[in-house]
Structures are given as C-alpha cells and as structure tokens.
Design a protein around this motif. Structure first.
Motif, short mmCIF file in Angstrom:
data_model
loop_
_atom_site.label_atom_id
_atom_site.label_comp_id
_atom_site.label_asym_id
_atom_site.label_seq_id
_atom_site.Cartn_x
_atom_site.Cartn_y
_atom_site.Cartn_z
N PRO A 117 0.82 -1.22 0.00
CA PRO A 117 0.00 0.00 0.00
C PRO A 117 0.85 1.26 0.00
CG PRO A 117 -0.81 -1.58 1.63
CD PRO A 117 0.49 -2.11 1.13
N SER A 137 -1.78 -7.07 -5.13
CA SER A 137 -2.59 -6.82 -3.94
C SER A 137 -2.40 -5.41 -3.37
CB SER A 137 -2.27 -7.84 -2.85
OG SER A 137 -0.98 -7.59 -2.31
N LYS A 139 -2.38 -1.28 -2.94
CA LYS A 139 -3.38 -0.23 -3.15
C LYS A 139 -2.68 1.13 -3.21
CE LYS A 139 -7.09 -2.91 -2.49
NZ LYS A 139 -8.10 -3.18 -3.53
N VAL A 141 -3.67 5.19 -2.85
CA VAL A 141 -4.74 6.11 -2.48
C VAL A 141 -4.15 7.50 -2.25
CG1 VAL A 141 -4.61 5.48 -0.03
CG2 VAL A 141 -6.68 6.58 -0.92
N ASP A 176 -10.83 7.42 -3.40
CA ASP A 176 -11.01 5.97 -3.48
C ASP A 176 -9.66 5.29 -3.73
OD1 ASP A 176 -13.70 6.20 -3.11
OD2 ASP A 176 -14.28 5.59 -5.14
N PRO A 177 -9.42 4.13 -3.10
CA PRO A 177 -8.18 3.39 -3.35
C PRO A 177 -8.24 2.69 -4.71
CG PRO A 177 -9.56 2.19 -1.81
CD PRO A 177 -10.25 3.51 -2.05
N ILE A 178 -7.06 2.45 -5.28
CA ILE A 178 -6.96 1.79 -6.59
C ILE A 178 -6.04 0.58 -6.44
CG2 ILE A 178 -6.42 2.09 -9.03
CD1 ILE A 178 -6.47 5.13 -8.51
N GLY A 179 -6.53 -0.60 -6.79
CA GLY A 179 -5.74 -1.81 -6.74
C GLY A 179 -4.79 -1.92 -7.92
N GLU A 182 -6.40 -2.60 -11.50
CA GLU A 182 -7.12 -1.42 -12.00
C GLU A 182 -6.15 -0.30 -12.35
OE1 GLU A 182 -10.60 1.09 -12.80
OE2 GLU A 182 -9.97 -0.99 -13.06
N CYS A 192 1.36 -4.36 -13.61
CA CYS A 192 0.97 -5.03 -12.37
C CYS A 192 1.48 -6.47 -12.45
CB CYS A 192 -0.54 -5.00 -12.23
SG CYS A 192 -1.21 -6.05 -10.92
#
Length: 272
Positions: A117, A137, A139, A141, A176-179, A182, A192
């Motif tokens: 993260p 996995s 994130k 943000v 909003d968080p982004i994986g 995405e 990714c």
C-alpha cells in the motif's frame, strides 16, 4: 562490482543497496508503514540530486521496506506543526516542491517497485518514477480530500497524463483506493505483477536499462519530462493550495475525527 566513488548522505529513513551492476536501490524504511515525517520528506528531495551526480549509477529502484511501499505523511508527527506553525508550513511547501522537481530532473531512469500500500507523499515516488511496477494486492490512495486539503504533492502534474482527466478527477476527489490491476488497466502504473515478482521484475527492468546507452536513456527521459515541466505552474498552484489548506479548519476536524474514530463533520458552507 567496482567500488563506488560517490559517498551518499547518511539518510536516516532511506536504505541504499546495489542489487545489480550500476543499479542503486533506495528503500524507504521508517516504522511499520514507512510513513513520512519531516526528515524523510526532506531526504526524498535531497537524494535524487545526489543520484544525479553519481556516475556509477545508470538506473534506480525506489521501494519500501516490509509490506508497505509508503503509508504517506505521518500526521501524528506533522499535523500539529503544519497546522500551527507558519514557518513549518513554508518549509514543508519548499520540501514538497524539491521532492517533485528533483525526481523530474534526476538524469537516471527511476523504477518504482510498489510492493504494498502507498498513500499521500508515497504516491509521489510511486507515480513520478519513469517506470512503475505494482504488486497485484497493493493499493494506491491519494487521500488529501479526506483530510480536508487539496490534492497537491504531485497529482495535478502527472495523473491526467497517466490515466486521463476523467479518472484523475474521480480518484483525486473521492480518495477511493486503486488496486494493482485497476491501476494498470487505466494507465496509472506501467505494469501489475504478482506480489512475489515485484522485486525481481524491478531488478530485471533496472538492469536492462543500466546496460543500455546512458545518454540515449537519459536524454529520452529529459525530453519526455518536458511534459511535466510545462505543467509546473499547475503543480505549483495545487501544492500552494494544499499548503494553504493545512492552516484551515477542515484538517483540524479531519484529524479530530480520526482520533475519535468517526466520520468528519466538515462545514458545508465555504467562501472559496
């Protein structure tokens, strides 16, 4: 590997190592989530100038220690100072400008290995890198609006170029968080990969670049980054407005709400 000629500053929260020939790895390492305090904020601006001068470096990897890339600003440390000390706000503004400018101007290609993260000031390094490799996995943000300040740091200068204005506005306004998948799909990151492949892939890409023509790579980066230099007034405005917000009531309410584990109750009426 031959002996390195340039001696780096002893950065308290940045660990340096050489995972491959002419590849320098910078690892953010501070606490459990690598949160940015005053010193780390300054270090993240200073180190790119030193790397720029190091003739032994042809490529750089930026990553985080442990399971986090970077947890963003350590507001337990920063918020009391930035809300109440105008000189500290001025210094934070200058350090933020230097962080972004130094990454843009660093002549070496930078690969971000987004191993976990990342938020706030950590997203600066993740997305201003020339190539970004993100764990599936992980994130991303940018939560500036959640704490009552404008999305500054870096976002206005790079997000619209990476993922387009529509996506940039949505994610920067909503926080909003982004994986990982995405983020790759919308173009926010280069690629990714599976979590256990982030380190290996970053070393592979950095090694490949380090073996290529240094002048060709560096001049290509310099030319492409003129898109960002053209957008500097946009960035300068966003960072100034973010800094102005740190003196306002909304961030105080956001920090209080965080401590009390509730949603913030922002004043819906504004003269802005």
């Amino acid at each position: 590997m031959r002996k390195k000629a340039l001696k780096y500053t002893d950065f308290e929260s940045l660990k340096l190592d050489w995972p491959a020939e002419r590849v320098l790895r910078v690892t953010m390492s501070r606490g459990k989530v690598n949160a940015i305090d005053e010193n780390m904020h300054r270090d993240l601006g200073t180190i790119w100038r030193e790397i720029d001068r190091d003739r032994d470096v042809n490529a750089v990897i930026l990553t985080g220690a442990g399971k986090f890339f970077c947890g963003g600003g350590d507001y337990h440390d920063l918020e009391p100072k930035i809300a109440n000390d105008v000189d500290f706000r001025h210094m934070s503004w200058k350090d933020g400008r230097e962080y972004v400018r130094a990454m843009i101007d660093c002549n070496k290609p930078i690969i971000s290995a987004i191993n976990g993260p990342t938020a706030g000031g950590g997203v600066v390094g993740a997305l201003l890198a020339d190539i970004s490799i993100m764990a599936r996995s992980a994130k991303i943000v940018d939560a500036h609006t959640k704490i009552g300040v404008a999305a500054g740091d870096h976002s206005s200068i790079i997000w619209p170029l990476l993922c387009g204005m529509a996506k940039a506005k949505y994610f920067l306004m909503t926080s909003d968080p982004i994986g990982g998948e995405e983020a790759e799909r919308i173009g926010l990151v280069t690629m990714c990969v599976d979590d256990d492949q982030v380190e290996a892939k970053s070393i592979e890409v950095a090694t490949r670049l380090a073996k290529m023509s240094p002048s060709a790579i560096r001049w290509t980066k310099y030319s492409l980054n003129n898109w960002l230099r053209q957008a500097w007034p946009i960035f300068d405005t966003s960072l100034a407005l973010e800094t102005l917000g740190f003196a306002g009531d909304d961030i105080k309410e956001a920090m209080l709400a965080h401590q009390e584990k509730r949603e913030p109750n922002f004043n819906p009426v504004s003269s802005v």
